[in-house]
Design an enzyme around this catalytic site. Structure first.
Site, PDB file in Angstrom:
ATOM      1  N   TRP A 102       0.769  -1.187  -0.153  1.00 42.58           N
ATOM      2  CA  TRP A 102       0.072  -0.143   0.040  1.00 42.58           C
ATOM      3  C   TRP A 102       0.881   1.116  -0.002  1.00 42.58           C
ATOM      4  O   TRP A 102       0.397   2.131  -0.727  1.00 42.58           O
ATOM      5  CB  TRP A 102      -0.891  -0.066   1.262  1.00 42.58           C
ATOM      6  CG  TRP A 102      -2.286  -1.066   0.715  1.00 42.58           C
ATOM      7  CD1 TRP A 102      -2.299  -2.103   1.818  1.00 42.58           C
ATOM      8  CD2 TRP A 102      -2.985  -0.914  -0.367  1.00 42.58           C
ATOM      9  NE1 TRP A 102      -3.149  -2.984   0.935  1.00 42.58           N
ATOM     10  CE2 TRP A 102      -3.806  -2.391  -0.344  1.00 42.58           C
ATOM     11  CE3 TRP A 102      -3.274  -0.024  -1.408  1.00 42.58           C
ATOM     12  CZ2 TRP A 102      -4.834  -2.407  -1.052  1.00 42.58           C
ATOM     13  CZ3 TRP A 102      -4.172  -0.355  -2.290  1.00 42.58           C
ATOM     14  CH2 TRP A 102      -4.886  -1.728  -2.015  1.00 42.58           C
ATOM     15  N   ASP A 172      -2.148   6.720   5.896  1.00 38.91           N
ATOM     16  CA  ASP A 172      -3.143   5.672   5.371  1.00 38.91           C
ATOM     17  C   ASP A 172      -3.719   4.862   6.464  1.00 38.91           C
ATOM     18  O   ASP A 172      -2.956   3.772   6.656  1.00 38.91           O
ATOM     19  CB  ASP A 172      -2.684   4.994   4.165  1.00 38.91           C
ATOM     20  CG  ASP A 172      -3.743   4.025   3.341  1.00 38.91           C
ATOM     21  OD1 ASP A 172      -4.708   3.864   4.084  1.00 38.91           O
ATOM     22  OD2 ASP A 172      -3.389   3.589   2.506  1.00 38.91           O
ATOM     23  N   LYS A 196     -12.794  -1.755   5.449  1.00 42.56           N
ATOM     24  CA  LYS A 196     -12.149  -2.371   6.627  1.00 42.56           C
ATOM     25  C   LYS A 196     -12.806  -2.502   7.983  1.00 42.56           C
ATOM     26  O   LYS A 196     -13.245  -3.438   8.579  1.00 42.56           O
ATOM     27  CB  LYS A 196     -10.682  -2.314   6.643  1.00 42.56           C
ATOM     28  CG  LYS A 196      -9.862  -3.047   5.472  1.00 42.56           C
ATOM     29  CD  LYS A 196      -9.730  -2.157   4.335  1.00 42.56           C
ATOM     30  CE  LYS A 196      -9.119  -2.747   3.297  1.00 42.56           C
ATOM     31  NZ  LYS A 196      -8.332  -1.725   2.482  1.00 42.56           N
TER      32      LYS A 196
HETATM   33  C1  LIG Z   1      -7.491  -1.523   1.261  1.00 46.55           C
HETATM   34  C2  LIG Z   1      -6.562  -0.462   1.365  1.00 46.55           C
HETATM   35  C3  LIG Z   1      -6.476   0.426   0.623  1.00 46.55           C
HETATM   36  C4  LIG Z   1      -7.242   0.729  -0.717  1.00 46.55           C
HETATM   37  O1  LIG Z   1      -8.509   0.967  -0.618  1.00 46.55           O
HETATM   38  P1  LIG Z   1      -9.750   1.236  -1.784  1.00 46.55           P
HETATM   39  O2  LIG Z   1     -10.826   1.786  -1.042  1.00 46.55           O
HETATM   40  O3  LIG Z   1      -9.756  -0.334  -2.531  1.00 46.55           O
HETATM   41  O4  LIG Z   1      -9.037   2.259  -2.595  1.00 46.55           O
HETATM   42  C5  LIG Z   1      -5.289   1.385   0.548  1.00 46.55           C
HETATM   43  N1  LIG Z   1      -4.586   1.265   1.939  1.00 46.55           N
HETATM   44  C6  LIG Z   1      -4.715   0.327   2.618  1.00 46.55           C
HETATM   45  C7  LIG Z   1      -3.580   0.394   3.642  1.00 46.55           C
HETATM   46  C8  LIG Z   1      -5.706  -0.516   2.413  1.00 46.55           C
HETATM   47  O5  LIG Z   1      -5.775  -1.668   3.679  1.00 46.55           O
END
Ligand SMILES: *Cc1c(COP(=O)(O)O)cnc(C)c1O
Length: 360
Positions: A102, A172, A196
């Site tokens: 990521w 993030d 999540k």
């Molecule tokens: C799932 C995830 C993303 C991507 O999320 P989307 O909503 O699919 O764009 C980005 N960063 C992390 C840490 C993630 O777990």
């Protein structure tokens, strides 16, 4: 019909109580005669839903009035470009820490707009740890420092908040938001895709310090301009109304559970149980530096990879779903977000123990 334990990394399991409430309110939201999905986003009813969700999130996460809370669309990935476009201002450089897949995606997108300095990387360690902060090559004139507190795929989670002086810290938090207490005041910007720990996919929540607004580059798409979104209460266009509503139900549920302090205790216990079991059983292994093992995403391998398919089949039969690891790393991964009850972890450990006994 009974509900399975869903260990998917995302979209992920949601609290059953929340789904039931959504079901109860599906056809007629509190006497309005319609579903939330059918409401105008300008209606009094929806404004109340939206404002209550924001208020509950502010209470849960301890977000002061110095911060704007935005409910945007396009998932966390849309923010990989929104962040440089909005935060670079009159600077050109941004620092990033690379701890896995990521981080890399965020870096690749930022490099389209910024002079990106990868100030530290755990690539030489196979992304199994967090680089020692004393080795970080950060710049005092960077527009911001970006990091990924929890690498959802690698199962690596920071146990500290980086120090970066006056440089705004950007995180993030997609896979770890609201899973334990966090001092929001240390951050310039936090973002999290909802699927999540918050609600349905597509929605992304941004918590941004207000003094960082208003610096977007002229070419920034209006829909990615934080100032525009903030000025319009996240309703510059039609927001993801139903996802926003569902996120609100999850926030209420979290408050009922005792908030992030209670979730932190539960999540630590769940993760510790599983790691302790993996460490004690020769048939299973987790490759991550113990200090930085994620509470949310637990990757593990079987001693005999040829048994992976049988392991997954047996798990499915017991209602333990989506344990297959990410395609880029293989093996297994159990995601233990807030909505995964401890009973799910117990059932997984029972199954892993019996599988190792019979097949290991
Ligand atoms: C799932 C995830 C993303 C991507 O999320 P989307 O909503 O699919 O764009 C980005 N960063 C992390 C840490 C993630 O777990």
């Amino acid at each position: 019909m009974s509900r399975a334990f869903n260990f998917c990394a995302g979209p992920a399991t949601l609290p059953e109580a929340v789904l039931k409430q959504a079901q109860d309110e599906m056809l007629d939201w509190r006497g309005s005669g319609m579903s939330v999905m059918e409401m105008s986003h300008r209606s009094e009813a929806f404004i109340e839903i939206a404002e209550t969700a924001e208020q509950d999130l502010r209470e849960l996460a301890g977000i002061s009035d110095d911060y704007a809370v935005l409910f945007m669309q396009g998932g966390a990935s849309s923010q990989f470009s929104a962040i440089p476009l909005n935060l670079l201002g009159d600077r050109t450089g941004a620092d990033y820490i690379n701890t896995g897949i990521w981080s890399k995606k965020a870096i690749a997108e930022a490099a389209r707009y910024a002079d990106v300095n990868v100030a530290a990387s755990s690539s030489d360690q196979g992304f199994s740890t967090v680089p020692d902060p004393s080795t970080w090559n950060t710049r005092a004139d960077a527009a911001y420092l970006h990091y990924t507190p929890n690498e959802t795929i690698g199962g690596v989670e920071y146990d500290f908040i980086p120090e970066c002086g006056d440089v705004p810290l950007v995180a993030d938090l997609s896979s770890t938001i609201l899973s334990r207490p966090l001092d929001v005041s240390r951050f310039g910007l936090i973002y999290a895709g909802a699927q999540k720990n918050i609600g349905p996919s597509g929605l992304v929540v941004i918590i941004v310090r207000k003094d960082l607004l208003g610096k977007a580059r002229p070419e920034t798409p209006t829909m990615l301009n934080y100032q525009v979104i903030a000025d319009n209460g996240s309703m510059y266009n039609t927001p993801a109304t139903y996802s926003w509503y569902l996120a609100g139900l999850v926030f209420k549920w979290l408050k009922e559970q005792g908030g992030v302090a209670a979730m932190g205790e539960l999540n630590e216990r769940k993760a510790r149980k599983l790691y302790d079991f993996i460490d004690a059983n020769e048939f299973y292994a987790n490759p991550v530096d113990p200090r930085y093992r994620s509470w949310m995403n637990v990757p593990f391998t079987l001693a005999d990879e040829a048994l992976n398919a049988d392991f997954l089949k047996g798990a499915d039969e017991r209602g333990l779903l989506n344990l297959k690891g990410h395609r880029s790393v293989g093996g297994m991964r159990a995601s233990l977000y807030n909505a995964m009850p401890e009973a799910g972890v117990d059932a997984l450990i029972d199954y892993m123990a019996s599988f190792a006994r019979e097949r290991g």
